[in-house]
Design an enzyme around this catalytic site. Sequence first.
Site, PDB file in Angstrom:
ATOM      1  N   ILE A  34      -2.507 -14.268  12.111  1.00 29.50           N
ATOM      2  CA  ILE A  34      -1.610 -13.653  13.091  1.00 29.50           C
ATOM      3  C   ILE A  34      -1.713 -14.455  14.385  1.00 29.50           C
ATOM      4  CG2 ILE A  34      -1.259 -11.590  14.515  1.00 29.50           C
ATOM      5  CD1 ILE A  34      -2.185  -9.968  12.047  1.00 29.50           C
ATOM      6  N   HIS A  90       8.886 -14.762   4.419  1.00 27.75           N
ATOM      7  CA  HIS A  90       8.102 -13.615   3.951  1.00 27.75           C
ATOM      8  C   HIS A  90       8.640 -13.173   2.592  1.00 27.75           C
ATOM      9  CE1 HIS A  90       5.459 -10.187   4.278  1.00 27.75           C
ATOM     10  NE2 HIS A  90       6.446  -9.426   3.853  1.00 27.75           N
ATOM     11  N   GLU A 115      12.436 -18.420  -2.491  1.00 30.43           N
ATOM     12  CA  GLU A 115      11.944 -18.885  -1.187  1.00 30.43           C
ATOM     13  C   GLU A 115      12.217 -20.379  -1.022  1.00 30.43           C
ATOM     14  OE1 GLU A 115       7.929 -17.702   0.001  1.00 30.43           O
ATOM     15  OE2 GLU A 115       7.993 -16.040  -1.406  1.00 30.43           O
TER      16      GLU A 115
HETATM   17  C1  GAR Z   1       4.776 -17.332   0.075  1.00 28.45           C
HETATM   18  O1  GAR Z   1       5.157 -16.389  -0.901  1.00 28.45           O
HETATM   19  C2  GAR Z   1       5.135 -16.812   1.455  1.00 28.45           C
HETATM   20  O2  GAR Z   1       6.323 -16.086   1.503  1.00 28.45           O
HETATM   21  C3  GAR Z   1       3.956 -15.929   1.752  1.00 28.45           C
HETATM   22  O3  GAR Z   1       2.854 -16.650   1.263  1.00 28.45           O
HETATM   23  C4  GAR Z   1       3.259 -17.459   0.163  1.00 28.45           C
HETATM   24  C5  GAR Z   1       2.835 -18.885   0.443  1.00 28.45           C
HETATM   25  O4  GAR Z   1       3.071 -19.716  -0.654  1.00 28.45           O
HETATM   26  N1  GAR Z   1       3.864 -15.657   3.158  1.00 28.45           N
HETATM   27  C6  GAR Z   1       3.500 -14.477   3.659  1.00 28.45           C
HETATM   28  O5  GAR Z   1       3.165 -13.534   2.970  1.00 28.45           O
HETATM   29  C7  GAR Z   1       3.529 -14.394   5.186  1.00 28.45           C
HETATM   30  N2  GAR Z   1       3.603 -13.057   5.611  1.00 28.45           N
HETATM   31  P1  GAR Z   1       3.079 -21.308  -0.460  1.00 28.45           P
HETATM   32  O6  GAR Z   1       1.784 -21.682   0.262  1.00 28.45           O
HETATM   33  O7  GAR Z   1       3.050 -21.812  -1.884  1.00 28.45           O
HETATM   34  O8  GAR Z   1       4.300 -21.711   0.296  1.00 28.45           O
END
Ligand code: GAR
Length: 214
Positions: free
Chosen positions: A92, A109, A174
Amino acid sequence: MLDVAVLISGSGTNLQALIDACADDDFPARIVLVISNNPGVKGLERAEKAGIPTKVINHRDYDSRESFDEQIHEALKESGAKLICLAGFMRILDARFVNRWRNRMLNIHPSLLPSFKGLHTQERALEAGVRFTGCTVHFVNPELDDGPIITQAVIAIDPDDDPDTLAAKVLEKEHIIYPQALKLVAEGRVRVVGNKVTIQGADYSDEDIINPKP
Ligand code: GAR
């Protein structure tokens, strides 16, 4: 060309999607720095492989959130980045930092915000029995997982989905919407009015933005 810094904590698959998008000569942004708060993560490897400068700023080395954030701010300033993309950055950031970068910091997110802020989003979506979930790219406000929404993608939940299958489906989306949102911002097409985003003259239909095809 918009200079962007990406902040990560882990595997960095969203970072990879942004790296791949930026590799296209026509893409209006480039990544000038990747910062991780965790050493030795896969995301750092991905950045190094793409020839992008990296920095580890380990929050465990700082005795306050403010001093950690200050170090990140200094590194960002030095890099010349004009925009931050949080990509699985699991710390955070304090309100002072967020306000300095207000409307210049994006986050992704894995839910349809404002539903399911915080952690364990897929477990909570399944528990709540919602039929649809998805992911959101938004500007970052000081409140957790809050701020003007730029893009969202929707997926239908199957009865036999579990948190892992759901997370994988969401992650796939995403990787589509994050580069798309960054492109819109870098093209200067995104305006924030109050807590809402308007997208100007974009050559995307609403359907492309809400439910994008790769
Ligand atoms: C993703 O799903 C992203 O949306 C989430 O963490 C993952 C990271 O994956 N983020 C959160 O939850 C933030 N609140 P990555 O490292 O493979 O991109």
